[in-house]
Design a protein around this motif. Structure first.
Motif, short mmCIF file in Angstrom:
data_model
loop_
_atom_site.label_atom_id
_atom_site.label_comp_id
_atom_site.label_asym_id
_atom_site.label_seq_id
_atom_site.Cartn_x
_atom_site.Cartn_y
_atom_site.Cartn_z
N ILE A 210 -54.81 -13.01 -4.88
CA ILE A 210 -55.80 -13.63 -3.99
C ILE A 210 -55.46 -15.10 -3.78
O ILE A 210 -55.48 -15.60 -2.66
CB ILE A 210 -57.23 -13.51 -4.59
N ALA A 211 -55.11 -15.78 -4.88
CA ALA A 211 -54.83 -17.21 -4.80
C ALA A 211 -53.65 -17.49 -3.86
O ALA A 211 -53.69 -18.44 -3.08
CB ALA A 211 -54.55 -17.77 -6.19
N VAL A 212 -52.62 -16.65 -3.94
CA VAL A 212 -51.47 -16.84 -3.05
C VAL A 212 -51.92 -16.74 -1.60
O VAL A 212 -51.55 -17.56 -0.75
CB VAL A 212 -50.36 -15.81 -3.36
N GLN B 258 -54.88 -17.32 -0.41
CA GLN B 258 -55.70 -18.48 -0.05
C GLN B 258 -54.82 -19.70 0.22
O GLN B 258 -55.11 -20.50 1.10
CB GLN B 258 -56.68 -18.81 -1.19
N ILE B 259 -53.75 -19.84 -0.57
CA ILE B 259 -52.87 -21.00 -0.38
C ILE B 259 -52.18 -20.91 0.98
O ILE B 259 -52.13 -21.89 1.72
CB ILE B 259 -51.84 -21.08 -1.53
N GLU C 56 -54.60 -21.77 3.55
CA GLU C 56 -54.93 -23.20 3.54
C GLU C 56 -53.80 -24.05 4.13
O GLU C 56 -54.04 -24.99 4.88
CB GLU C 56 -55.23 -23.63 2.09
N VAL C 57 -52.56 -23.67 3.81
CA VAL C 57 -51.43 -24.38 4.38
C VAL C 57 -51.44 -24.22 5.90
O VAL C 57 -51.27 -25.20 6.65
CB VAL C 57 -50.10 -23.85 3.80
N PHE D 232 -58.27 -13.14 2.62
CA PHE D 232 -58.65 -12.16 1.62
C PHE D 232 -59.28 -10.90 2.24
O PHE D 232 -58.92 -9.78 1.85
CB PHE D 232 -59.60 -12.83 0.61
N VAL E 182 -64.33 -14.85 -4.38
CA VAL E 182 -63.03 -15.35 -4.82
C VAL E 182 -63.20 -16.52 -5.79
O VAL E 182 -62.51 -16.62 -6.81
CB VAL E 182 -62.19 -15.75 -3.60
N ASN F 4 -58.01 -33.09 3.41
CA ASN F 4 -57.22 -32.04 4.04
C ASN F 4 -56.73 -30.98 3.07
O ASN F 4 -56.25 -29.94 3.48
CB ASN F 4 -56.01 -32.65 4.76
N PHE F 5 -56.80 -31.27 1.79
CA PHE F 5 -56.13 -30.35 0.88
C PHE F 5 -56.96 -29.92 -0.33
O PHE F 5 -56.41 -29.59 -1.36
CB PHE F 5 -54.79 -30.94 0.41
N GLU G 132 -59.05 -27.20 -1.06
CA GLU G 132 -58.86 -25.84 -1.55
C GLU G 132 -57.44 -25.57 -1.98
O GLU G 132 -57.18 -24.81 -2.90
CB GLU G 132 -59.25 -24.85 -0.45
N PHE G 133 -56.54 -26.21 -1.24
CA PHE G 133 -55.13 -26.02 -1.56
C PHE G 133 -54.85 -26.36 -3.01
O PHE G 133 -54.25 -25.59 -3.75
CB PHE G 133 -54.30 -26.90 -0.63
N TYR H 294 -56.26 -23.81 -5.56
CA TYR H 294 -55.52 -22.57 -5.81
C TYR H 294 -54.16 -22.81 -6.44
O TYR H 294 -53.68 -21.99 -7.21
CB TYR H 294 -55.41 -21.76 -4.52
N VAL H 295 -53.54 -23.94 -6.12
CA VAL H 295 -52.28 -24.25 -6.79
C VAL H 295 -52.53 -24.43 -8.28
O VAL H 295 -51.81 -23.89 -9.13
CB VAL H 295 -51.63 -25.51 -6.18
N LEU I 289 -54.89 -23.13 -9.95
CA LEU I 289 -55.20 -21.80 -10.48
C LEU I 289 -53.91 -21.04 -10.82
O LEU I 289 -53.77 -20.46 -11.90
CB LEU I 289 -56.01 -21.03 -9.44
N ILE I 290 -52.97 -21.05 -9.88
CA ILE I 290 -51.72 -20.31 -10.11
C ILE I 290 -50.97 -20.90 -11.30
O ILE I 290 -50.48 -20.17 -12.17
CB ILE I 290 -50.83 -20.33 -8.86
#
Lengths: 341, 251, 289
Positions: free
Chosen positions: A137-139, A141-142, A145-146, A261, C225, C262-263, C265-266, C269-270, C272-273
């Motif tokens: 999921i996180a991938v 979302q990233i 977002e990008v 998602f 999520v 601008n970033f 959420e980015f 999640y980064v 998080l990973i």
């Protein structure tokens, strides 16, 4: 348990059950021409619904990529759309900025999807269960977002528009009725099914089935389960990327939801509807899901959600012996039908 | 004679508990050796140490002259140190033939061929047919393993091990769970193993041990009690004491 | 300085909401091994019930809150009996995902049918609308209230798990289900009670957090999520893990929005990973109760 003692010599035992060699695979040969034939029939029978049919074909290719991952590798993922979205954006950006040949776009999409899958797969496929679900999921979302932030390239939340693919092979223009779009999408889907079938029957496909059943046993014969899974994830990423690119080619627009998602979850639902681990299940499931969606959502999208929700609950509860066995039976039923046809 | 497996001073402690201490043994090409010992003697631990499932606390293991003490399990397999499992551990939905195809392909590192057809890989069909024939499994080649009789599953375990072209083959109770009257078939299959292989069998069933082994190694309480020919072992009073004594306890 | 203070207050309040909702998910995942994607839907149901009770039935905020939690628990208990009980255990992962996605869809459709697609509010009472003075600083009363409620939830759960009979049995069953069963702990009732606790917490968080996570039918899909992320980082079944993860994620996310709009959420999640790459079972698993 049947013990050896109760059995006569296996060399001469007529009772030894013979599953006809690769009974399930035989259907594959019928299944792919069947998809092509039904697809072409739909072209003439439903000329007013070509836009929907095109979406179904492109989505089926995406669901097929999920089947490779889940049905043949046993990887439960809620982030397959990361590769779909990447492929769609890659194809769209290439078309807008450099080259709008549809095959170049597909290649760009496949390459981008495969790369993202390989890199993220190597990072996350050591995990299992909730952790893996979360990472996939996180991938997604990233990626989303990008895409959202790189406005200059992707159009951000407005979506990437202005994709105007060149004629296929320089001959067939993408017409306003969507005829070329549909036939192109159908052709790519059929080609995708053939390649996927080739892969699952290859030595690599055999090894992946082994990993799905018992990763430790694969280690015991000297294989590395994780490298198979990463490779499979990468291959499926190529399929997902091509599917995304196909959507970009045929629709001319790429939105943020292509990596979201909900799209990953929907793909999972479609795959399970059609049946995992048999490739054309992806096509059946996608056609059923999107077809019913088209009819029900015309009135109210929430009716559709309620319907599909109840359907999912029903599948889980009322197919005794679990989903897999239920789909075995569904598969046998379909097999009977197709053999007769 | 080629020394294929050399184990020197192999020890393992879990916390303060010494489960294997200072075990040394050598297997030569063509050896047929049985590893015996009462329950809890540390036979399984020994196999796990040698095959790399658990790391040893001390000692060295060499395979065909190469030090493999620190290599991971999968790497040892690739070098030719193969084991069969005590409980048949197979891929339930795959056919007998597919198991052997997979093992042979894996051995040749041909499993990352994405677009080859398994049915058309050069030499594969012949090799698999040969393995099926050796183990008497040709008739059930296309049967899914889940619906195979247990004795046949055990034969497939051995066939799988053989498919990996072992130098050293460790058979962990190859006849466990198979009715006594049928163990002969397993033994026949073992007899047909390539002569130059070094085979180590872990076994409880003394009939089987004496029919199979030319040399016997006895473990007791994590230590090497003694080793020798079958005749010497039978005559050894220490073995009788440890072995028969604990057997009496078990009942 | 002002910004930092704002980030801290908003981040902690946001984190507390994430904590209250996610900890219910964490407890059910830890005990019953069920990945409940419908957990966000339960929180949403709580919010909608409170909104209806306050706006249409004219109940005061506090009473609406209690009614919402109680009704949500009552409404979801039959689901435990009819649906969830069949999919407990980590072997059923795919079935869990499918069934709970299905349930989420049904609840989303149902909420839309009953309440319509527009945003719903839970009007705050006068008491919670102003600001409270904290030395030289002023904090919005609602944020302070949320932070207080989160802290109270944390303390309450700690008390429940450490000091009560229920908690002892629950922890025993999480640590070693087989042993718990052998000791005669009745897992069926324990599961039911834990499920009720989980949905109750979801509903509580749904009501309290309505200002931060606005109520609309897609709430159930939009925020699940986030809740899953908290549980994955905090470690299933760990209360303090959930709290720490929720606060960390809340603050990181808020700081991202303030400082690098601008970033946000980015980074979330980064992070998080990276965390899950290093600690696949959650950063706090095994470090806290």
């Amino acid at each position: 348990m049947t013990s050896v003692a109760e059995r006569p010599d296996p060399m001469t035992d007529p009772m030894s059950r013979h599953t006809p060699p690769a009974a399930r695979r035989d259907l594959g040969w019928i299944g792919i021409p069947l998809v092509a034939a039904v697809g072409l029939a739909a072209y003439w029978l439903l000329p007013d619904d070509l836009a929907l049919l095109t979406r179904i074909a492109a989505s089926a290719l995406f669901v097929l990529s999920l089947d490779l991952v889940l049905g043949y590798g046993g990887i439960a993922t809620l982030g397959q759309a990361a590769m779909f979205g990447t492929g769609a954006y890659a194809a769209g950006i290439v078309a807008v900025n450099w080259n709008s040949d549809p095959f170049v776009m597909l290649a760009a999409g496949g390459l981008a999807g495969g790369l993202v899958a390989l890199v993220t797969g190597a990072l996350i496929l050591h995990a299992r269960g909730l952790t893996l679900l979360m990472l996939t999921i996180a991938v997604g979302q990233i990626v989303q977002e990008v895409a959202n932030k790189a406005r200059d390239w992707t159009g951000g939340s407005d979506g990437l528009s202005g994709i105007d693919p060149a004629p296929v092979l320089g001959l067939f223009r993408f017409d306003m009725f969507g005829r070329t779009s549909y036939l192109f999408a159908l052709a790519v889907l059929v080609a995708g099914l053939m390649v996927a079938r080739r892969i699952v029957r290859s030595p690599f496909g055999l090894a992946c089935r082994g990993v799905r059943e018992d990763p430790l046993r694969i280690s015991a014969i000297g294989g590395s389960p994780k490298s198979y899974l990463v490779a499979l994830y990468g291959v499926a990423g190529v399929f997902a990327g091509v599917a995304g690119a196909l959507t970009a080619v045929t629709s001319g627009i790429v939105g943020l939801d292509s990596a979201g998602f909900p799209w990953s979850a929907e793909a999972l639902v479609m795959l399970v509807l059609g049946g995992t681990g048999r490739l054309y299940g992806a096509v059946i499931g996608t056609a059923a899901f999107m077809g019913i969606h088209h009819v029900l959502a015309a009135s109210d999208p929430f009716h559709w959600m309620g319907f599909i929700g109840l359907f999912l609950i029903g599948i889980v509860l009322f197919l005794p012996g679990g989903i897999a066995s239920g789909f075995e039976r569904l598969g046998a039923l379909l097999r009977g039908k197709e053999n007769r046809a | 004679m080629t020394k294929l497996l050399e184990v020197e001073g192999l020890s393992k402690n879990f916390g303060g508990l010494q489960v294997s201490s200072d075990i040394s043994m050598t297997l030569n090409a063509g050896d047929r050796c049985a590893l015996i010992g009462p329950n809890g003697a540390g036979k399984t631990t020994f196999v796990n140490l040698v095959t790399g499932v658990i790391p040893p606390s001390a000692g060295t293991i060499r395979l065909d002259g190469q030090d493999i003490t620190k290599l991971p399990a999968a790497e040892r397999v690739r070098l030719g140190l193969i084991r069969s499992f005590q409980v048949a551990r197979l891929f339930k939905s795959m056919t007998v033939r597919e198991h052997l195809e997979l093992a042979v392909l894996q051995r040749g590192r041909r499993t990352f061929r994405l677009f080859a057809n398994v049915a058309k890989v050069a030499g594969l069909a012949d090799e698999v047919a040969g393995l099926l024939d050796t183990m008497g499994l040709s008739q059930v080649a296309h049967t899914a393993v889940g619906s195979l009789a247990y004795g046949q599953q055990r034969l497939l375990e051995i066939a799988l091990a053989l498919a990996m072209k072992p130098k050293v083959l460790i058979l962990d109770e190859p006849a466990a769970g198979v009715p006594h009257s049928e163990s002969q078939r397993i033994l026949d299959a073992i007899d047909r193993l390539p002569r130059e292989l070094a085979v180590l069998m872990i076994e409880h069933d003394m009939d089987l041990v004496f029919r199979f082994a030319r040399t016997i190694v006895v473990l007791a309480q994590g230590r090497l009690l003694c080793s020798g020919t079958a005749r010497e072992i039978v005559a050894d009073p220490r073995v009788r004491e440890v072995y028969l004594g604990s057997r009496a306890d078990a009942h | 300085m002002e910004t930092m203070f704002g980030i801290a207050v908003d981040g902690v309040a946001y984190g507390m909401i994430l904590f209250i909702i996610s900890v219910g998910l964490s407890v059910t995942l830890g005990l019953m091994r069920v990945v409940n994607l419908a957990h966000g839907a339960f929180a949403m149901v709580g919010g909608y019930v409170a909104s209806y009770a306050a706006q249409n039935a004219g109940l005061p905020y506090g009473l609406a809150l209690v009614v919402a939690v109680a009704l949500t628990v009552l409404a979801t208990l039959p689901l435990e009996r009819l649906l969830y009980r069949r999919i407990y255990g980590s072997a059923n992962e795919l079935a869990q995902v499918l069934l709970t996605i299905g349930l989420t869809f049904v609840i989303v459709a149902g909420i839309n049918y009953l309440f319509g697609p527009t945003l719903k509010r839970i009007p705050l009472p006068e008491m919670l609308t102003g600001t409270v003075e904290l030395g030289p600083k002023a904090i919005p009363t609602h944020r302070a209230f949320v932070i207080g409620a989160g802290a109270a939830t944390l303390l309450g759960l700690w008390w429940l798990l450490e000091r009560t009979d229920f908690g002892i049995r629950l922890r025993a069953a999480v640590d070693d289900p087989a042993m718990a069963a052998a000791l005669g702990i009745r897992t069926e009732r324990l599961y039911l009670a834990t499920f009720a606790l989980g949905t109750g917490l979801a509903a509580l968080g749904g009501v309290l957090g309505a200002e931060l996570l606005p109520l609309e039918p897609y709430y159930a899909i939009r925020y699940i999520v986030l809740f899953l992320a908290v549980v994955a980082v905090g470690g299933a079944g760990s209360i303090f893990g959930s709290a720490a993860a929720a606060l960390a994620l809340g603050i990181v996310d808020t700081a991202g929005k303030y400082l690098i709009p601008n970033f946000g959420e980015f980074f979330f999640y980064v992070a998080l990973i990276l965390i899950l790459f290093r600690w696949p079972h959650g950063f706090f698993k095994g470090r806290a109760a």
